[in-house]
Design an enzyme around this catalytic site. Sequence first.
Site, short mmCIF file in Angstrom:
data_model
loop_
_atom_site.label_atom_id
_atom_site.label_comp_id
_atom_site.label_asym_id
_atom_site.label_seq_id
_atom_site.Cartn_x
_atom_site.Cartn_y
_atom_site.Cartn_z
N HIS A 159 18.54 -11.78 -2.47
CA HIS A 159 18.30 -10.97 -1.26
C HIS A 159 17.80 -9.57 -1.61
CE1 HIS A 159 20.75 -14.06 0.77
NE2 HIS A 159 21.54 -13.94 -0.28
N SER A 280 -5.76 7.16 -5.75
CA SER A 280 -5.98 7.36 -4.33
C SER A 280 -7.13 8.34 -4.17
CB SER A 280 -4.70 7.91 -3.70
OG SER A 280 -5.02 8.60 -2.51
N LYS A 286 -1.47 9.74 -7.37
CA LYS A 286 -1.17 8.32 -7.21
C LYS A 286 -1.75 7.45 -8.33
CE LYS A 286 0.65 6.52 -4.12
NZ LYS A 286 0.26 6.22 -2.75
N GLU A 293 -1.27 -6.11 -6.18
CA GLU A 293 -1.30 -6.35 -4.73
C GLU A 293 -2.37 -7.38 -4.36
OE1 GLU A 293 -1.19 -2.47 -2.55
OE2 GLU A 293 -0.85 -1.72 -4.55
#
Length: 458
Positions: A159, A280, A286, A293
């Site tokens: 979980h 970014s 960043k 992803e």
Amino acid sequence: MSGAKGARGRRFEGALDPTAAALNASVEFDRRLLPHDVAGSIAHAEMLAAQGIISVADAAAIRDGLRKVEARLASGELTWDDALEDVHMNVEARLIDEIGDAGRRLHTARSRNDQVALDLRLYALAQAEAIIVAIDALRGALVTQAKSHVDTLLPGYTHLQRAQPVRLAHHLLAYDAMLSRDRGRVADAAHRTDESPLGSGALAATPHRIDRERVAQQLGFSEVTRNSLDAVGDRDFAIELVSACALVQVHLSRLGEELVLWTSQEFGFAKVGEAYCSGSSLMPQKMNPDLAELVRGKAGRVVGDWVALVTIVKGLPLAYNKDLQETQEPLYDAVETVLACLEVARGMVASLQFDRDRMSAAIAKGHLVATEVADYLVTKGVPFREAHDVAGHLVRVAGSRELGSLALDELRAAHPAFADDVRDWLDPARAIDRRDVVGGPARERVLAEIARIEAELG
Ligand code: ARG
């Protein structure tokens, strides 16, 4: 259009409506079949000559002509012509331009229906082999990391809550287990693809005395298909391969998700090499795990390919229907996406740098040894259900302290079976090594598993 007629011949007076022609044409995507189309045609022509259906000289001219056409189409010296519909008509028309009449004999005892079924099977077999190689390369990268991290401990989660400590090697090898099953599924799909459909004709085979087995053997197939209607009318081999690809991609998406989590500031467990990160355009600090992803996101695409494929084939009457042309793009897309993602995943895994301190700090907080407390009591004869209850009570008593810091008195207040030897049970590394069963995280088990996988990968 080139000198030769298109597939329509003199049955038709006029040309196709331009928009219809664009929708009908597949050459934009089926040009990938070029090497397979040519190999299939050469095998077919040589068989026709061996059977006395065409002359040996014509077969030789066809073979040499096809090789030239293939090289020129591949190099761009010859351009693909949309008006010729597909890869098959492009190659045949160029062959006729090149060698004349002999080229007009190539399509004897053959239809584009068994031709495309053949090309797609050859493509699927070649790509299945490439996927297996790419899966094994990723497995190799996982095992290499596992070998360096047998003694790196981290929380195992359920979980997404810290659950029990495990070895990082054990965690990484969970992906090897998924990938080794994926490998089996791809090989299994390839096994059923391994039948030559050539000789099935448009749907009802051919009156010519062909030798199907010879063609099959020359092209490396183990078998020939057993029903001409089925052989030109089904694409289940593609559906099966894409289904295996979908599962590969789902597993890669889980790995991608894990990398996204691990490289976040919240976890801070790992860094992915810069070659797999983006910045970014707005926030200069960043370093985003874009590739992890994308590998995660591509799962939607490959699952979509499978849905498209199976939906196209559903409800088609026997035998060939043009709908089947629509099965090509999802097949190419799935296979090519999975190949690219496997390679990127391999690179990302190889580039991972783990932060052992962050991982062991994460083990130290969150009562990860609570199950050990219960199991300890079981060894003292306490029924597990009761032991579980006592351990839960102790977690509550401990509050913000960890179970390992409770005094023996406090433990004994919860249950009289606690004794000094409980300390030994509260050390995470020892807790892991007590889980000494096949498939478990104990050090010796993990080492044996690494050796087993390395032997398998060769
Ligand atoms: N491009 C076609 C396909 O992919 C080849 C077969 C065409 N056959 C036909 N009868 N129109 O399916």
